[in-house]
Design a protein around this motif. Structure first.
Motif, PDB file in Angstrom:
ATOM      1  N   UNK A 119       0.833  -1.203   0.000  1.00 27.68           N
ATOM      2  CA  UNK A 119       0.000   0.000   0.000  1.00 27.68           C
ATOM      3  C   UNK A 119       0.868   1.254   0.000  1.00 27.68           C
ATOM      4  N   UNK A 120       1.869   1.262   0.866  1.00 30.97           N
ATOM      5  CA  UNK A 120       2.769   2.406   0.965  1.00 30.97           C
ATOM      6  C   UNK A 120       3.573   2.575  -0.331  1.00 30.97           C
ATOM      7  N   UNK A 121       4.061   1.477  -0.870  1.00 33.52           N
ATOM      8  CA  UNK A 121       4.817   1.477  -2.125  1.00 33.52           C
ATOM      9  C   UNK A 121       3.975   2.091  -3.236  1.00 33.52           C
ATOM     10  N   UNK A 122       2.719   1.701  -3.305  1.00 35.94           N
ATOM     11  CA  UNK A 122       1.827   2.201  -4.347  1.00 35.94           C
ATOM     12  C   UNK A 122       1.584   3.698  -4.206  1.00 35.94           C
ATOM     13  N   UNK A 123       1.459   4.180  -2.959  1.00 34.94           N
ATOM     14  CA  UNK A 123       1.157   5.581  -2.709  1.00 34.94           C
ATOM     15  C   UNK A 123       2.374   6.495  -2.799  1.00 34.94           C
ATOM     16  N   UNK A 124       3.544   6.002  -2.365  1.00 40.03           N
ATOM     17  CA  UNK A 124       4.698   6.887  -2.208  1.00 40.03           C
ATOM     18  C   UNK A 124       5.766   6.776  -3.297  1.00 40.03           C
ATOM     19  N   UNK A 125       5.733   5.696  -4.044  1.00 38.55           N
ATOM     20  CA  UNK A 125       6.777   5.485  -5.046  1.00 38.55           C
ATOM     21  C   UNK A 125       6.224   5.816  -6.424  1.00 38.55           C
TER      22      UNK A 125
END
Length: 133
Positions: free
Chosen positions: A74-80
């Motif tokens: 989830x974080x990877x999708x939002x921040x990268x």
């Protein structure tokens, strides 16, 4: 995908990380292998180093403390950014290789593949051949 140059292993188990790094280095001594003990460490690594040390392959455990593999995704999708995502193969690694886990992992657009623990030099060789040949 191009040639595999860098790998980020994300697993809270030191023995698994040691063995996976050993297997990868057996396949290619010039391969840069970095280790994060949970999803948060992996995100911090990516946020700090993506421009200099972009991992071509992220081997991500599903079950970890602090931030598990699912939360990392989830974080990877939002921040990268999309440009980095396109250059990175994410393989979800799990000890419990059930249809539900595989389906959940492969339903994420950032996950390229799944693998069941323990990995071996042969499993890594097949993953590399599949995604970096």
């Amino acid at each position: 995908m191009g040639k595999l140059k860098t790998v980020l292993l994300v697993d809270d188990d030191d023995t698994t990380n040691f063995l996976n790094k050993f297997f990868l280095n057996q396949l290619d001594k010039n391969l840069e292998v970095n280790i994060a003990l949970n999803g948060r460490e992996a995100m911090e690594f990516l946020m700090l180093n993506a421009k200099d040390i972009l991992p071509c392959l992220i081997v991500l455990d599903t079950n970890m403390p602090v931030m598990d593999g699912w939360e990392f995704l989830k974080s990877f999708d939002q921040k990268i950014g999309d440009e980095i995502k396109k250059k990175t193969v994410v393989v979800m690694m799990t000890a419990v290789d059930t249809d539900a886990v595989v389906t959940r992992a492969l339903s994420d657009p950032n996950v390229s593949d799944t693998a069941q623990k323990p990995l071996s030099d042969i499993k890594f060789k097949n993953l590399i051949k599949k995604h970096f040949s």
